[in-house]
Design an enzyme around this catalytic site. Structure first.
Site, PDB file in Angstrom:
ATOM      1  CB  SER A  83      42.854  35.897  45.058  1.00 53.37           C
ATOM      2  OG  SER A  83      42.489  35.726  43.719  1.00 53.37           O
ATOM      3  CE  LYS A  84      33.927  34.563  46.556  1.00 53.17           C
ATOM      4  NZ  LYS A  84      32.903  35.404  47.090  1.00 53.17           N
ATOM      5  NE  ARG A  85      39.119  40.269  43.041  1.00 53.83           N
ATOM      6  CZ  ARG A  85      40.246  40.939  42.968  1.00 53.83           C
ATOM      7  NH1 ARG A  85      40.744  41.267  41.801  1.00 53.83           N
ATOM      8  NH2 ARG A  85      40.891  41.308  44.062  1.00 53.83           N
TER       9      ARG A  85
END
Ligand code: GLU
Length: 490
Positions: A254-256
């Site tokens: 995930s980018k987060r």
């Protein structure tokens, strides 16, 4: 006659090219091209809240960089233009109204407050929220009245309550979902725009898409789409759902959480071709053991039958391995083209021939961004730990290193035509004269002129790069340091 294969890449422009999205685009391209079909780009931007400025350009650039040339799309047009959903916004409502007439959809006027309360209630009871079909019971007159008075509305799909819906997926086989699990999903939002769930079906049909390829997270929604196809009497496409890509520990990328997207990998020094090659194998395997594939080879080899169901782990070490293979396979000039921006930044000593450095680095580089950390010694000689002169295998000690350096000075001074060959020949002559091993001369020289324990290239190549004057200057410094250290030892 068989229909022409048509696949589409349908990204939402969120500005981040997730590795999974890129793999979807790649497989769509491969499925189309391996069957002489067409690969279409469609931008799915009906969720206006998620839009990110410049994100569409990132999509064009990425596809171009990766060689995944589309045959139709917003930038190049095609027979089904426009290819951006927000530009097609008038297309969808008439279809939703057709469904209302046929009894497969209905107007819903429920307020946000009502829906929020329903959701909260479900949560409190520990149940999954599902719309309670409140507006399904409205009479024709009531609906007309609300529409006339301009009350905001959405249009919902009416799901069957009983039975189940099954479909065939080319990867996952038969999937069956109980109809009472299917929510009456929104097709048209209160802003008049379609939801993804509606627009993708309408557009896939209108654009003649034969194979719908997407992540397995869409598997459970697919029965809803099929009910729409059936309601319209349209042919259902072939579904190819792709396995999840996870991290080696099984968790989601995930980018987060700071996981690298495609552009991050490029910045980290990975080559586009290596990335494409690696992600092609994340979920698909060829019949042979071959691992290195160009895009053209993938087009020839790719086959839906060999797509796997199980999640694939994205392993940076493996990507690194692929990257190294691609670097080794380059011609020296190609490698130099890639390495040059890094070399120009890292090497401030203008006397250094960057092309020669590039030659030394090619076999020793796995990722381009490591280059700066390998060449700093060319700029300046820093203080170093004298123990690096002592090398067991080379049979060097501080004492014999000092002797070798001293003996090397007049020999190096005598070289007029300073190049690798002359330096090599002269130093080997000296080795013979001294009756020592090559390493006993070359290791101390390499150490003195670099000050580093590990360097790309040995004494001869580095002396050639540094030039006569700088080489001798550094050898003298080495002698001084060794003399000082040995004097201190007595
Ligand atoms: N717009 C959707 C997404 O970006 C596409 C899913 C699909 O391919 O149907 O996830």
């Amino acid at each position: 006659m068989q229909r022409e294969v048509r696949t589409r890449y349908a990204p939402s422009p969120t500005g981040y090219m997730h590795i999974g999205n890129l793999r979807t685009a790649l497989y769509e391209y491969l499925i189309a091209k391996s069957q002489n079909g067409k690969f279409i780009l469609r931008i799915e931007d009906t969720d206006q809240e998620r839009l990110v400025e410049g994100a569409v350009d990132i999509i064009y650039k990425t596809l171009k960089l990766c060689g995944l040339q589309h045959d139709e799309g917003p930038d190049i047009g095609g027979p089904y233009a426009p290819y951006v959903q927000s530009e097609r916004k008038d297309t969808y409502l008439p279809y939703a109204k057709e469904l209302i007439e046929k009894g497969h959809a209905y107007y819903c006027f429920c307020s946000k407050e009502r829906l929020d309360a329903l959701r909260k209630e479900a949560e409190e009871k520990g149940q999954t929220y599902m719309y309670d079909r409140h507006c399904l019971g409205l009479s024709k007159e009531e609906i007309e009245e609300k529409l006339k008075s301009g009350q905001p509305y959405v249009i919902r799909q009416k799901m069957p309550r009983e039975g189940s819906t099954s479909f065939e997926d080319a990867v996952y086989g038969t999937i069956t979902i109980e109809n009472n699990m299917l929510e009456d999903q929104i097709l048209i939002k209160s802003d008049g725009l379609p939801t993804y769930n509606f627009a993708n079906v309408i557009d896939d049909h209108l654009m003649g898409i034969t194979h719908v390829v997407r992540g397995s997270e869409y598997l459970s929604s697919t029965p809803k789409y099929n009910l729409l196809y059936d309601a319209f009497g349209w042919e259902i496409p072939v579904y190819v759902h792709l396995p999840l890509i996870v991290k080696p520990d099984g968790s989601k990328i995930s980018k987060r959480k700071g996981d690298a997207g495609f552009h991050d990998l490029i910045e980290m020094g990975y080559l586009v071709k290596a990335i494409i090659n690696y992600i092609a194998l994340l979920g698909w395997s060829p019949e042979s053991n071959q691992e290195i594939f160009s895009l053209e080879e993938l087009v020839k080899e790719f086959n839906i039958k060999h797509i796997s169901k199980s999640p694939s782990a994205f392993d940076m070490d493996k990507l690194r391995w692929f990257n190294a293979q691609y670097i080794r396979a380059m011609t020296p000039d190609e490698f130099y083209e890639h390495a040059r921006p890094y070399l120009e930044k890292a090497i401030t000593n203008k006397n250094i021939d960057l092309k020669k450095v590039s030659k030394l680095l090619q076999a020793r580089t796995e990722v381009l961004t490591e280059i700066p950390s390998k060449v700093g010694f060319l700029n300046e000689l820093t203080d170093y730990d004298l123990n690096i002169y002592v090398h067991k295998k080379m049979k060097t000690t501080l004492e014999n290193s000092l002797e070798s350096l001293k003996a090397a000075v007049p020999v190096l001074e005598s070289i007029e035509d300073w190049n690798e060959e002359t330096i090599h020949n002269k130093l080997l002559e000296l080795v013979n004269q001294m009756g020592i091993k090559n390493g006993q001369l070359l290791w101390p020289i390499r150490t003195a002129i670099t000050g580093w324990e590990v360097t790309p290239g040995g004494a001869v190549e580095i002396a050639d790069l540094l030039g006569k004057e700088e080489t001798l200057r550094r050898v003298h410094i080495g002698i001084e340091r060794l003399e000082k250290a040995l004097a201190g030892n007595c």
